[in-house]
Design a protein around this motif. Structure first.
Motif, PDB file in Angstrom:
ATOM      1  N   LYS A 303       9.627  -5.208  -6.715  1.00  0.00           N
ATOM      2  CA  LYS A 303       8.545  -5.148  -6.992  1.00  0.00           C
ATOM      3  C   LYS A 303       8.065  -3.720  -7.494  1.00  0.00           C
ATOM      4  O   LYS A 303       8.749  -2.809  -7.206  1.00  0.00           O
ATOM      5  CB  LYS A 303       7.518  -5.200  -5.708  1.00  0.00           C
ATOM      6  N   GLN A 304       7.522  -3.677  -8.658  1.00  0.00           N
ATOM      7  CA  GLN A 304       7.194  -2.385  -9.365  1.00  0.00           C
ATOM      8  C   GLN A 304       5.779  -2.185  -9.451  1.00  0.00           C
ATOM      9  O   GLN A 304       4.930  -3.053  -9.907  1.00  0.00           O
ATOM     10  CB  GLN A 304       7.756  -2.380 -10.752  1.00  0.00           C
ATOM     11  N   VAL A 305       5.098  -1.148  -9.088  1.00  0.00           N
ATOM     12  CA  VAL A 305       3.884  -0.892  -9.028  1.00  0.00           C
ATOM     13  C   VAL A 305       3.257   0.070 -10.251  1.00  0.00           C
ATOM     14  O   VAL A 305       4.371   1.288 -10.104  1.00  0.00           O
ATOM     15  CB  VAL A 305       3.201  -0.042  -7.553  1.00  0.00           C
ATOM     16  N   ILE A 306       2.686  -0.038 -11.064  1.00  0.00           N
ATOM     17  CA  ILE A 306       2.348   0.782 -12.202  1.00  0.00           C
ATOM     18  C   ILE A 306       0.922   1.053 -12.145  1.00  0.00           C
ATOM     19  O   ILE A 306      -0.130   0.483 -11.878  1.00  0.00           O
ATOM     20  CB  ILE A 306       2.330  -0.093 -13.497  1.00  0.00           C
ATOM     21  N   LEU A 307       0.908   2.660 -11.970  1.00  0.00           N
ATOM     22  CA  LEU A 307      -0.359   3.266 -11.643  1.00  0.00           C
ATOM     23  C   LEU A 307      -0.824   4.041 -13.192  1.00  0.00           C
ATOM     24  O   LEU A 307       0.181   4.522 -13.852  1.00  0.00           O
ATOM     25  CB  LEU A 307      -0.069   4.143 -10.352  1.00  0.00           C
ATOM     26  N   GLU A 308      -1.957   4.288 -13.398  1.00  0.00           N
ATOM     27  CA  GLU A 308      -2.270   4.890 -14.343  1.00  0.00           C
ATOM     28  C   GLU A 308      -3.482   5.797 -13.959  1.00  0.00           C
ATOM     29  O   GLU A 308      -4.228   5.960 -13.202  1.00  0.00           O
ATOM     30  CB  GLU A 308      -2.964   3.886 -15.418  1.00  0.00           C
ATOM     31  N   LYS A 309      -3.636   7.212 -14.935  1.00  0.00           N
ATOM     32  CA  LYS A 309      -4.286   8.089 -14.501  1.00  0.00           C
ATOM     33  C   LYS A 309      -5.990   7.591 -15.107  1.00  0.00           C
ATOM     34  O   LYS A 309      -6.401   8.003 -16.137  1.00  0.00           O
ATOM     35  CB  LYS A 309      -4.109   9.578 -15.108  1.00  0.00           C
ATOM     36  N   LYS A 310      -6.514   6.747 -14.257  1.00  0.00           N
ATOM     37  CA  LYS A 310      -7.741   6.312 -14.663  1.00  0.00           C
ATOM     38  C   LYS A 310      -8.522   6.262 -13.194  1.00  0.00           C
ATOM     39  O   LYS A 310      -8.264   5.743 -12.279  1.00  0.00           O
ATOM     40  CB  LYS A 310      -7.610   4.758 -15.069  1.00  0.00           C
ATOM     41  N   PRO A 311      -9.876   6.749 -13.343  1.00  0.00           N
ATOM     42  CA  PRO A 311     -10.703   7.028 -12.024  1.00  0.00           C
ATOM     43  C   PRO A 311     -10.765   5.403 -11.415  1.00  0.00           C
ATOM     44  O   PRO A 311     -11.064   4.484 -11.847  1.00  0.00           O
ATOM     45  CB  PRO A 311     -11.787   7.533 -12.542  1.00  0.00           C
TER      46      PRO A 311
END
Length: 340
Positions: A303-311
């Motif tokens: 499982k890959q969790v992709i996070l982004e710098k977005k409030p």
């Protein structure tokens, strides 16, 4: 300028409370959506203490998470009468055994009242031979700020008496516990999100903050710094364990406030921001997954969790359970979860 993205492979939560019944059905998906698996605590009412109860609880968890891809790593509530034959019969059904001092935390009344090595020897030697890790909630019944530090000699006694037994010091909160890690090859530890962030001052320094009240209670700034130092380095003997412990809002915002901080829905976002702030993002993968795989010898689901710098604004509650940072804005959001 494009948003910063962070990819985490097979995140693992090595200490999680999923509860049972309605609460299980309400909150289990909050972990299963983003984590590949979690070590699930056995302190239900009654506690999980037999093969049949392990199997039945796992089935209830799998039903609660629906189609989510997630492994509940099951634990057994420690009892000194467990013998080798019993443990061998359920070795394939459990990941570890959890020891609670009697009455020290939620639903722990049936825990261990004394730590006589000879009384515990048959069970702990069998666990050692079968390579079953022992997870311990390490607190005495002393003054609340000293309970964990007072328990360190018990860890040392057990680590010395059973040198081949993997002993996990759960949700450590003190510099004394951090120091003990270096003295014994068979001591390991989980560290929560909230203990990396708060001290007792955040809980009770001003107006009481019930949603930050937990056991073990948050400690002093120097204790938090010791935890941060070892976690940010992703020391190979420490693992992320949220100790996310949901209680309904009415049980938290009341006299006799229930102990537990609910962090399951925000853990990855906040950890990413925390490690980035300390220029340690390269170590987050080991803290959130790699170390646990090595310590426990497990292979999690892909499982890959992709996070982004977005409030991301944290909801006020999740089906009646108030999370840490409710209503506040976080720097990172979960953009996507990939499977396989």
């Amino acid at each position: 300028m494009p948003s910063t993205t962070v990819r985490l492979d097979a995140p693992l939560d090595m200490h999680l409370h999923l509860r049972d019944g309605e609460m299980l059905n309400n909150i289990a998906k909050e972990s299963a959506q983003t984590f590949s698996g979690a070590v699930v605590m056995p302190n239900l009412v009654p506690p999980v203490s037999s093969k049949a109860e392990i199997v039945a609880y796992r089935e209830r968890i799998m039903k609660a998470i629906g189609e989510e891809s997630f492994i509940p790593y099951m634990t057994l509530f420690f009892k000194p009468e467990y013998d080798r034959v019993f443990l061998e019969s359920l070795r394939e059904d459990l990941t570890s055994i959890k020891l609670y001092p009697a009455g020290i935390t939620t639903n722990s009344e049936g825990g261990v009242s004394g730590f006589d090595v000879e009384e515990l020897r048959p069970t702990l030697e069998a666990m050692s031979d079968l390579n079953i890790p022992l997870c311990i909630h390490g607190e005495t019944n002393g003054f609340v700020m000293d309970r964990e530090a007072q328990f360190v000699p018990i860890y040392e006694k057990l680590a010395t008496a059973f040198p081949k037994l993997k002993i996990i010091m759960e949700h450590i909160t003190t510099k004394e516990s951090v120091e003990a890690l270096e003295r014994f090859d068979n001591l390991y530890a989980t560290i929560t999100l909230h203990h990396l962030l708060i001290t007792l001052d955040d809980v009770a320094g001003g107006m009481l903050q019930p949603h930050l009240f937990c056991k073990p209670i948050a400690k002093r700034p120097e204790d938090r710094e010791a935890l941060l130092n070892i976690a940010l380095k992703a020391h190979p003997k420490v693992m992320f364990g949220s100790d996310s412990a949901p209680h309904p809002k009415h049980a938290k915002e009341a006299c006799g406030c229930a102990a537990g901080v609910f962090t399951a829905p925000i853990a990855l976002q906040v950890l990413t921001e925390l490690f980035e702030t300390h220029n340690s993002l390269d170590n987050l993968q080991a803290f959130i997954s790699g170390n646990a795989r090595q310590v426990y010898g497990i292979t999690p689901l892909k499982k890959q969790v992709i996070l982004e710098k977005k409030p991301f604004t944290v909801p006020a509650d999740y089906k009646g359970v108030v999370p840490m940072y409710a209503g506040e804005r976080l720097a990172y959001s979960i953009r996507e979860v990939k499977h396989g």
